[in-house]
Design a protein around this motif. Structure first.
Motif, PDB file in Angstrom:
ATOM      1  N   ASP A 185       0.682  -1.042   0.019  1.00 40.27           N
ATOM      2  CA  ASP A 185       0.176  -0.028   0.079  1.00 40.27           C
ATOM      3  C   ASP A 185       0.893   1.326  -0.150  1.00 40.27           C
ATOM      4  O   ASP A 185       0.393   2.493  -0.287  1.00 40.27           O
ATOM      5  N   TRP A 186       2.117   1.066   0.142  1.00 39.42           N
ATOM      6  CA  TRP A 186       3.190   2.408   0.120  1.00 39.42           C
ATOM      7  C   TRP A 186       3.489   2.664  -1.230  1.00 39.42           C
ATOM      8  O   TRP A 186       3.846   1.802  -1.912  1.00 39.42           O
ATOM      9  N   GLU A 187       3.321   3.753  -1.844  1.00 40.27           N
ATOM     10  CA  GLU A 187       3.568   4.012  -3.207  1.00 40.27           C
ATOM     11  C   GLU A 187       4.792   4.341  -3.289  1.00 40.27           C
ATOM     12  O   GLU A 187       5.303   4.369  -4.632  1.00 40.27           O
ATOM     13  N   GLU A 188       5.419   5.082  -2.773  1.00 43.78           N
ATOM     14  CA  GLU A 188       6.858   5.186  -2.688  1.00 43.78           C
ATOM     15  C   GLU A 188       7.721   4.819  -1.343  1.00 43.78           C
ATOM     16  O   GLU A 188       7.249   5.092  -0.241  1.00 43.78           O
ATOM     17  N   PRO A 244      20.228   2.094  13.221  1.00 43.95           N
ATOM     18  CA  PRO A 244      21.747   2.521  13.182  1.00 43.95           C
ATOM     19  C   PRO A 244      22.514   1.716  12.059  1.00 43.95           C
ATOM     20  O   PRO A 244      22.210   0.266  11.925  1.00 43.95           O
ATOM     21  N   ALA A 245      23.046   2.314  11.218  1.00 45.28           N
ATOM     22  CA  ALA A 245      23.634   1.655  10.054  1.00 45.28           C
ATOM     23  C   ALA A 245      24.714   2.774   9.643  1.00 45.28           C
ATOM     24  O   ALA A 245      24.517   3.741   9.251  1.00 45.28           O
ATOM     25  N   PRO A 246      26.024   2.268   8.959  1.00 50.20           N
ATOM     26  CA  PRO A 246      26.935   3.138   8.242  1.00 50.20           C
ATOM     27  C   PRO A 246      26.199   3.745   7.094  1.00 50.20           C
ATOM     28  O   PRO A 246      25.423   3.231   6.605  1.00 50.20           O
ATOM     29  N   ALA A 247      26.713   4.976   6.797  1.00 49.45           N
ATOM     30  CA  ALA A 247      26.315   5.575   5.804  1.00 49.45           C
ATOM     31  C   ALA A 247      26.721   5.086   4.430  1.00 49.45           C
ATOM     32  O   ALA A 247      27.700   4.279   4.279  1.00 49.45           O
ATOM     33  N   ARG A 248      25.768   5.066   3.466  1.00 51.79           N
ATOM     34  CA  ARG A 248      25.786   4.550   2.070  1.00 51.79           C
ATOM     35  C   ARG A 248      24.708   5.241   1.194  1.00 51.79           C
ATOM     36  O   ARG A 248      24.077   6.153   1.619  1.00 51.79           O
ATOM     37  N   GLU A 249      25.001   5.055   0.070  1.00 53.98           N
ATOM     38  CA  GLU A 249      24.254   5.870  -1.014  1.00 53.98           C
ATOM     39  C   GLU A 249      22.680   5.734  -0.885  1.00 53.98           C
ATOM     40  O   GLU A 249      22.258   4.654  -0.336  1.00 53.98           O
ATOM     41  N   ALA A 250      21.887   6.561  -1.134  1.00 51.99           N
ATOM     42  CA  ALA A 250      20.376   6.640  -1.121  1.00 51.99           C
ATOM     43  C   ALA A 250      19.909   5.400  -2.287  1.00 51.99           C
ATOM     44  O   ALA A 250      20.596   5.256  -3.403  1.00 51.99           O
ATOM     45  N   THR A 251      18.820   5.064  -1.824  1.00 49.49           N
ATOM     46  CA  THR A 251      18.306   3.788  -2.415  1.00 49.49           C
ATOM     47  C   THR A 251      16.742   3.860  -2.719  1.00 49.49           C
ATOM     48  O   THR A 251      16.033   4.044  -1.643  1.00 49.49           O
ATOM     49  N   VAL A 252      16.459   3.736  -4.064  1.00 51.80           N
ATOM     50  CA  VAL A 252      14.920   3.844  -4.045  1.00 51.80           C
ATOM     51  C   VAL A 252      14.475   2.271  -4.370  1.00 51.80           C
ATOM     52  O   VAL A 252      14.912   1.448  -4.953  1.00 51.80           O
ATOM     53  N   LEU A 253      13.314   2.028  -3.385  1.00 49.28           N
ATOM     54  CA  LEU A 253      12.758   0.623  -3.411  1.00 49.28           C
ATOM     55  C   LEU A 253      11.216   0.718  -4.292  1.00 49.28           C
ATOM     56  O   LEU A 253      11.232  -0.499  -4.724  1.00 49.28           O
ATOM     57  N   ARG A 254      10.528   1.760  -4.079  1.00 51.54           N
ATOM     58  CA  ARG A 254       9.526   1.796  -4.827  1.00 51.54           C
ATOM     59  C   ARG A 254       9.076   3.232  -4.996  1.00 51.54           C
ATOM     60  O   ARG A 254       9.273   4.333  -4.647  1.00 51.54           O
ATOM     61  N   GLN A 255       8.507   3.443  -6.824  1.00 45.07           N
ATOM     62  CA  GLN A 255       8.132   4.664  -7.092  1.00 45.07           C
ATOM     63  C   GLN A 255       7.092   4.439  -8.038  1.00 45.07           C
ATOM     64  O   GLN A 255       7.298   4.163  -9.213  1.00 45.07           O
ATOM     65  N   THR A 256       5.828   4.809  -7.463  1.00 51.04           N
ATOM     66  CA  THR A 256       4.750   4.781  -8.048  1.00 51.04           C
ATOM     67  C   THR A 256       3.620   5.883  -8.266  1.00 51.04           C
ATOM     68  O   THR A 256       2.770   5.758  -9.015  1.00 51.04           O
ATOM     69  N   ASP A 257       4.065   6.814  -7.535  1.00 59.88           N
ATOM     70  CA  ASP A 257       2.913   7.993  -7.493  1.00 59.88           C
ATOM     71  C   ASP A 257       3.458   8.870  -8.514  1.00 59.88           C
ATOM     72  O   ASP A 257       4.264   9.095  -8.902  1.00 59.88           O
ATOM     73  N   SER A 258       2.232   9.609  -9.242  1.00 59.88           N
ATOM     74  CA  SER A 258       2.401  10.703 -10.159  1.00 59.88           C
ATOM     75  C   SER A 258       3.186  11.860  -9.760  1.00 59.88           C
ATOM     76  O   SER A 258       3.942  12.516 -10.205  1.00 59.88           O
ATOM     77  N   TYR A 259       2.930  12.302  -8.411  1.00 60.97           N
ATOM     78  CA  TYR A 259       3.583  13.459  -7.668  1.00 60.97           C
ATOM     79  C   TYR A 259       5.172  13.126  -7.632  1.00 60.97           C
ATOM     80  O   TYR A 259       5.834  14.108  -8.214  1.00 60.97           O
ATOM     81  N   GLY A 260       5.601  11.967  -7.237  1.00 62.00           N
ATOM     82  CA  GLY A 260       7.123  12.039  -7.352  1.00 62.00           C
ATOM     83  C   GLY A 260       7.574  12.083  -8.522  1.00 62.00           C
ATOM     84  O   GLY A 260       8.776  12.275  -9.049  1.00 62.00           O
TER      85      GLY A 260
END
Length: 167
Positions: free
Chosen positions: A75-78, A145-161
């Motif tokens: 149910d999460w769109e982004e 808590p986790a070491p820094a790393r690159e941003a990761t996209v897991l889902r992209q489905t909304d029109s606004y995004g």
């Protein structure tokens, strides 16, 4: 097994399509432009969550984990993961022009250091550019808590995004 330490839920004020995550002790991470993922940007040391509504309130839930949890359901769109640093141990969700009625718990629940945040969004297409009286957008922020790393996209489905990414 991943343990959920605690959680908080709050209505967060939105102005100019955003609410923020910041640390009073200093920058939270390197710049990440809005067109990277359409949900979270990092500029001038502040992480900004981009909302569909222009002004109003959104429902934000934060959950704290000792290690990476499973992402929220379909149910999460982004869904986007970012690494943020807390210099002071006071990494918090904040309104842009108004304080929260009650503060959400500090996201840096393990003290100063690096954290991974998985930001989920739904409802951003419901009232784009408007100031609705009712809640039309929901956000879930999972933190561990986790070491820094690159941003990761897991889902992209909304029109606004998609419109933010196209800018």
């Amino acid at each position: 097994m991943n343990e959920q330490a605690t959680h908080g839920q709050q209505l967060v004020p939105v102005h100019y399509h955003q609410f923020r995550i910041s640390d009073e002790g200093g920058p939270v991470g390197p710049d990440l432009p809005p067109e990277h993922n359409g949900l979270v940007e990092v500029q001038d040391g502040i992480a900004t969550v981009l909302t569909g509504i222009h002004t109003g309130e959104v429902d934000v839930t934060v959950t704290f984990h000792t290690s990476a949890p499973q992402p929220g359901g379909a149910d999460w769109e982004e869904i986007v993961e970012v690494s943020l640093h807390s210099a002071s141990g006071e990494l918090m969700v904040r309104g842009l022009m108004a304080d929260l009625d009650e503060e959400l718990p500090e996201l840096s629940f393990d003290g100063p250091g690096d954290y991974r945040l998985r930001v989920h969004a739904r409802g951003r297409d419901t009232a784009v550019d408007l100031a609705p009286d009712d809640i039309t957008e929901w956000y879930l922020i999972q933190v561990w808590p986790a070491p820094a790393r690159e941003a990761t996209v897991l889902r992209q489905t909304d029109s606004y995004g998609a419109s933010v990414r196209a800018q």
